[in-house]
Scaffold this motif. Sequence first.
Motif, PDB file in Angstrom:
ATOM      1  N   LEU A  48     144.577  32.800  14.644  1.00  0.00           N
ATOM      2  CA  LEU A  48     143.382  31.980  14.763  1.00  0.00           C
ATOM      3  C   LEU A  48     143.429  31.122  16.023  1.00  0.00           C
ATOM      4  N   GLU A  49     144.318  31.484  16.955  1.00  0.00           N
ATOM      5  CA  GLU A  49     144.363  30.808  18.248  1.00  0.00           C
ATOM      6  C   GLU A  49     145.006  31.724  19.274  1.00  0.00           C
ATOM      7  N   GLU A  50     144.663  31.513  20.519  1.00  0.00           N
ATOM      8  CA  GLU A  50     145.323  32.214  21.605  1.00  0.00           C
ATOM      9  C   GLU A  50     146.307  31.240  22.231  1.00  0.00           C
ATOM     10  N   GLY A  51     147.584  31.560  22.139  1.00  0.00           N
ATOM     11  CA  GLY A  51     148.605  30.663  22.647  1.00  0.00           C
ATOM     12  C   GLY A  51     149.195  31.137  23.955  1.00  0.00           C
ATOM     13  N   GLU A  52     150.264  30.473  24.349  1.00  0.00           N
ATOM     14  CA  GLU A  52     150.970  30.808  25.578  1.00  0.00           C
ATOM     15  C   GLU A  52     151.656  32.168  25.462  1.00  0.00           C
ATOM     16  N   VAL A  53     152.269  32.426  24.314  1.00  0.00           N
ATOM     17  CA  VAL A  53     152.973  33.689  24.074  1.00  0.00           C
ATOM     18  C   VAL A  53     151.995  34.646  23.406  1.00  0.00           C
ATOM     19  N   GLU A  54     151.862  35.829  23.979  1.00  0.00           N
ATOM     20  CA  GLU A  54     150.899  36.793  23.464  1.00  0.00           C
ATOM     21  C   GLU A  54     151.590  37.906  22.690  1.00  0.00           C
ATOM     22  N   PHE A  55     150.824  38.523  21.826  1.00  0.00           N
ATOM     23  CA  PHE A  55     151.253  39.734  21.137  1.00  0.00           C
ATOM     24  C   PHE A  55     150.649  40.896  21.927  1.00  0.00           C
ATOM     25  N   ASP A  56     151.304  41.280  23.024  1.00  0.00           N
ATOM     26  CA  ASP A  56     150.724  42.297  23.888  1.00  0.00           C
ATOM     27  C   ASP A  56     150.838  43.682  23.261  1.00  0.00           C
ATOM     28  N   SER A  57     150.047  44.599  23.785  1.00  0.00           N
ATOM     29  CA  SER A  57     149.950  45.938  23.191  1.00  0.00           C
ATOM     30  C   SER A  57     151.280  46.690  23.205  1.00  0.00           C
ATOM     31  N   ASN A  58     152.100  46.507  24.227  1.00  0.00           N
ATOM     32  CA  ASN A  58     153.406  47.176  24.271  1.00  0.00           C
ATOM     33  C   ASN A  58     154.319  46.687  23.150  1.00  0.00           C
ATOM     34  N   TRP A  59     154.325  45.383  22.930  1.00  0.00           N
ATOM     35  CA  TRP A  59     155.151  44.812  21.859  1.00  0.00           C
ATOM     36  C   TRP A  59     154.646  45.295  20.504  1.00  0.00           C
ATOM     37  N   LEU A  60     153.339  45.264  20.286  1.00  0.00           N
ATOM     38  CA  LEU A  60     152.751  45.700  19.013  1.00  0.00           C
ATOM     39  C   LEU A  60     153.090  47.156  18.730  1.00  0.00           C
ATOM     40  N   LYS A  61     153.021  47.983  19.753  1.00  0.00           N
ATOM     41  CA  LYS A  61     153.337  49.403  19.592  1.00  0.00           C
ATOM     42  C   LYS A  61     154.824  49.601  19.299  1.00  0.00           C
ATOM     43  N   TYR A  69     142.939  39.101  16.378  1.00  0.00           N
ATOM     44  CA  TYR A  69     142.616  37.742  16.813  1.00  0.00           C
ATOM     45  C   TYR A  69     141.251  37.391  16.256  1.00  0.00           C
ATOM     46  N   ILE A  70     141.155  36.258  15.593  1.00  0.00           N
ATOM     47  CA  ILE A  70     139.895  35.827  14.989  1.00  0.00           C
ATOM     48  C   ILE A  70     139.231  34.800  15.896  1.00  0.00           C
ATOM     49  N   GLU A  71     138.002  35.066  16.228  1.00  0.00           N
ATOM     50  CA  GLU A  71     137.223  34.137  17.024  1.00  0.00           C
ATOM     51  C   GLU A  71     136.248  33.376  16.131  1.00  0.00           C
ATOM     52  N   GLU A  72     135.882  32.221  16.601  1.00  0.00           N
ATOM     53  CA  GLU A  72     134.855  31.416  15.948  1.00  0.00           C
ATOM     54  C   GLU A  72     135.166  31.136  14.482  1.00  0.00           C
ATOM     55  N   ASP A  73     134.195  31.395  13.606  1.00  0.00           N
ATOM     56  CA  ASP A  73     134.317  31.030  12.202  1.00  0.00           C
ATOM     57  C   ASP A  73     134.522  32.219  11.273  1.00  0.00           C
ATOM     58  N   GLU A  74     135.042  33.325  11.786  1.00  0.00           N
ATOM     59  CA  GLU A  74     135.254  34.496  10.943  1.00  0.00           C
ATOM     60  C   GLU A  74     136.204  34.205   9.785  1.00  0.00           C
ATOM     61  N   HIS A  75     137.113  33.242   9.987  1.00  0.00           N
ATOM     62  CA  HIS A  75     138.074  32.895   8.941  1.00  0.00           C
ATOM     63  C   HIS A  75     137.414  32.208   7.744  1.00  0.00           C
ATOM     64  N   LYS A  76     136.145  31.885   7.868  1.00  0.00           N
ATOM     65  CA  LYS A  76     135.434  31.222   6.779  1.00  0.00           C
ATOM     66  C   LYS A  76     134.730  32.221   5.860  1.00  0.00           C
ATOM     67  N   GLU A  77     134.978  33.505   6.086  1.00  0.00           N
ATOM     68  CA  GLU A  77     134.343  34.558   5.298  1.00  0.00           C
ATOM     69  C   GLU A  77     135.394  35.409   4.602  1.00  0.00           C
ATOM     70  N   GLU A  78     135.430  35.356   3.287  1.00  0.00           N
ATOM     71  CA  GLU A  78     136.377  36.151   2.508  1.00  0.00           C
ATOM     72  C   GLU A  78     136.229  37.638   2.794  1.00  0.00           C
ATOM     73  N   GLU A  79     135.009  38.086   2.954  1.00  0.00           N
ATOM     74  CA  GLU A  79     134.734  39.503   3.213  1.00  0.00           C
ATOM     75  C   GLU A  79     135.420  39.986   4.495  1.00  0.00           C
ATOM     76  N   PHE A  80     135.524  39.117   5.472  1.00  0.00           N
ATOM     77  CA  PHE A  80     136.196  39.469   6.722  1.00  0.00           C
ATOM     78  C   PHE A  80     137.650  39.875   6.455  1.00  0.00           C
ATOM     79  N   PHE A  81     138.356  39.093   5.649  1.00  0.00           N
ATOM     80  CA  PHE A  81     139.752  39.394   5.319  1.00  0.00           C
ATOM     81  C   PHE A  81     139.865  40.668   4.481  1.00  0.00           C
ATOM     82  N   LEU A  82     138.947  40.860   3.553  1.00  0.00           N
ATOM     83  CA  LEU A  82     138.971  42.077   2.743  1.00  0.00           C
ATOM     84  C   LEU A  82     138.777  43.322   3.609  1.00  0.00           C
ATOM     85  N   ASN A  83     137.933  43.222   4.601  1.00  0.00           N
ATOM     86  CA  ASN A  83     137.729  44.355   5.513  1.00  0.00           C
ATOM     87  C   ASN A  83     138.982  44.655   6.329  1.00  0.00           C
ATOM     88  N   LEU A  84     139.734  43.613   6.681  1.00  0.00           N
ATOM     89  CA  LEU A  84     140.994  43.830   7.402  1.00  0.00           C
ATOM     90  C   LEU A  84     142.007  44.566   6.514  1.00  0.00           C
TER      91      LEU A  84
END
Length: 160
Positions: A48-61, A69-84
Amino acid sequence: MKEVEIMNKEIPVFLFNGFLDSGKSTLIKEIIESEENYQNYNTLIISLEEGEVEFDSNWLKKYQVNYVYIEEDEHKEEEFFLNLVKKYNPKQIVIELNAFIDINEVKLPRNFAIYQEVTLFDATKFEVYFNNMKPMINQMVMYSSLVVFNRCSDVSNLST
């Protein structure tokens, strides 16, 4: 995965809370790198934030971790998490929170079981935070099972 299965399957959630540059992403990465149970696409990191240390695509892979990464107010919707959950089918979820996001405003589905909340502080800035934001600090640590102070080498007084 069917909607009923998603709602009935308990999913462990690990919350990492702290101010910007407190070490949340670094600690999350170190845990995942050292623990195979968090690899093989079993883990979903929701930030829910972009910090100094990133989770870059090479590391994730490399560690086979899903990241959102959640922008704005998506965290205020239960349906958003269920879709994830439908999309990634994680065995566990790691949520990285900025201290300025009230966890009570994050609408987690009822089957998201908070297993642990970890709060991190940059010890070199803690006195300023504590003196100016005591209620926020109290809220942050109230339900934490672990509080981590980073960058303690040059700090002489944590007694505040």
